[in-house]
Scaffold this motif. Structure first.
Motif, short mmCIF file in Angstrom:
data_model
loop_
_atom_site.label_atom_id
_atom_site.label_comp_id
_atom_site.label_asym_id
_atom_site.label_seq_id
_atom_site.Cartn_x
_atom_site.Cartn_y
_atom_site.Cartn_z
N THR A 8 0.84 -1.20 0.00
CA THR A 8 0.00 0.00 0.00
C THR A 8 0.87 1.25 0.00
O THR A 8 1.85 1.33 0.75
CB THR A 8 -0.92 0.02 1.23
N ALA A 9 0.49 2.22 -0.82
CA ALA A 9 1.16 3.52 -0.85
C ALA A 9 0.21 4.59 -0.34
O ALA A 9 -0.97 4.60 -0.69
CB ALA A 9 1.61 3.85 -2.27
N LEU A 22 0.70 10.40 -9.85
CA LEU A 22 1.35 9.33 -9.10
C LEU A 22 0.33 8.30 -8.62
O LEU A 22 0.60 7.10 -8.64
CB LEU A 22 2.10 9.91 -7.90
N SER A 23 -0.83 8.77 -8.21
CA SER A 23 -1.89 7.85 -7.77
C SER A 23 -2.25 6.89 -8.89
O SER A 23 -2.40 5.68 -8.66
CB SER A 23 -3.13 8.65 -7.35
N PHE A 26 0.71 4.31 -9.43
CA PHE A 26 0.74 3.25 -8.41
C PHE A 26 -0.41 2.28 -8.63
O PHE A 26 -0.25 1.07 -8.46
CB PHE A 26 0.67 3.86 -7.01
N HIS A 29 0.25 -0.20 -11.29
CA HIS A 29 1.17 -1.25 -10.83
C HIS A 29 0.58 -2.05 -9.67
O HIS A 29 1.30 -2.76 -8.97
CB HIS A 29 2.51 -0.64 -10.44
N TYR A 31 -0.77 -1.31 -6.75
CA TYR A 31 -0.63 -0.97 -5.33
C TYR A 31 -1.98 -0.56 -4.79
O TYR A 31 -2.75 0.14 -5.46
CB TYR A 31 0.35 0.20 -5.14
N LEU A 33 -4.04 1.87 -2.24
CA LEU A 33 -3.74 3.28 -2.01
C LEU A 33 -4.50 3.86 -0.82
O LEU A 33 -5.65 3.50 -0.56
CB LEU A 33 -4.10 4.10 -3.25
N ILE A 87 4.82 2.41 1.25
CA ILE A 87 5.43 3.54 0.55
C ILE A 87 4.70 4.82 0.98
O ILE A 87 3.48 4.91 0.89
CB ILE A 87 5.33 3.39 -0.98
N TYR A 216 8.30 8.09 -10.02
CA TYR A 216 7.99 6.69 -9.76
C TYR A 216 9.17 5.79 -10.12
O TYR A 216 9.56 4.91 -9.34
CB TYR A 216 6.74 6.26 -10.54
#
Length: 269
Positions: A8-9, A22-23, A26, A29, A31, A33, A87, A216
């Motif tokens: 999780t970021a 960026l959201s 991620f 990929h 992740y 959030l 992250i 990233y």
């Protein structure tokens, strides 16, 4: 909330600009959030889009990080939700253009709280968890302005100088615990930042998606420093060659022009 993934970021300032891009990166990929911003409408719309497109878990938190209590509240809300942050992306930031003595000091305090205090608190609280696990990544967003004094944008540049110095110091401290710290130093970027700061965008400003992609990539490669774009790299290199008073003169001319241009556009507008 979608299919549970492993990592999780947490991204602050996720509702627009670099944080928004960026959201999406991620999410692409896979992740999960935790997205933080003041604009709950935009957060809700983004969350829905990412869940539908990528099947990830998304938690949204509406907070104003210019209030330093918000950083601790975010941490405890994440903890109470049993979410592990792998992250941390400290992207939220604000600025104000104009002569220092003419800007309301309340704006300066909000800037210092958001750009410095909340970033530091979030990094402190989440890095402690990462140290225990001996694993984690942190991305702190500074600026090419971190390298020089900034007349007409004095407090903003000073806060970003702090972010760069602080981040480079903890990069050294946290490395032995398996934690990487990456500092992003973008130059002019096409976001809502300039409008909120009271200035126009430079014509050579990079788009937010390009900056986010560089950030990233650098984060995933555990790079200490990311300066997107050859113009920004060149500008930073040149700024290191001249004394502060020379850099200050050049920055003032640019920032003054951008401020005046924004005022003109507002009058015409």
């Amino acid at each position: 909330m979608g299919v549970q993934n492993k990592e999780t970021a947490l991204i602050t300032g996720a509702s627009s600009g670099i944080g928004y891009e960026l959201s999406k990166l991620f999410a692409e990929h896979r992740y999960n959030l935790v997205l933080v911003a003041r604009n709950i409408k935009r957060l809700s719309e983004l969350s829905k889009e990412l869940i539908e497109n990528f099947g990830i878990c998304v938690k949204i938190i509406q907070k104003d990080l210019s209030l330093t209590c918000s950083a601790e509240e975010i941490f405890y809300e994440v903890e109470s939700s049993n979410i592990q942050i792998d992250i941390l992306v400290n992207n939220a930031g604000t600025g104000a253009n104009g002569l220092f003595h003419e800007i309301d000091y309340k704006k300066d305090i909000e800037m210092i709280n958001l750009n410095i205090a909340s970033l530091t608190i979030l990094t402190k609280l989440f890095s402690k968890k990462m140290v225990k696990r001996k694993k984690g990544k942190i991305l702190n967003v500074a600026s090419t302005g971190s390298y020089q004094p900034g007349p007409y944008i004095a407090v903003y540049y000073a806060t970003k100088a702090y972010v760069l110095s602080f981040s480079e110091a903890i990069t050294n401290e946290l490395k032995s615990y398996g934690i990487s710290v990456t500092t992003l130093c973008p130059g002019a970027t096409k976001t809502e930042f300039s409008k909120r700061a009271g200035k126009a965008d430079l014509k050579i400003a990079m788009d937010a998606k390009t900056v986010a992609m560089a950030a990233y990539d650098g984060l995933m490669r555990n790079k200490r420093l990311v300066i997107p774009g050859w113009r920004n790299k060149l500008a930073v290199s040149i700024s290191k060659l001249f004394p502060g008073n020379v850099s200050a003169k050049a920055v003032r001319e640019i920032q003054q022009q951008l401020t005046e241009q924004a005022m003109k556009e507002k009058r015409l507008g």
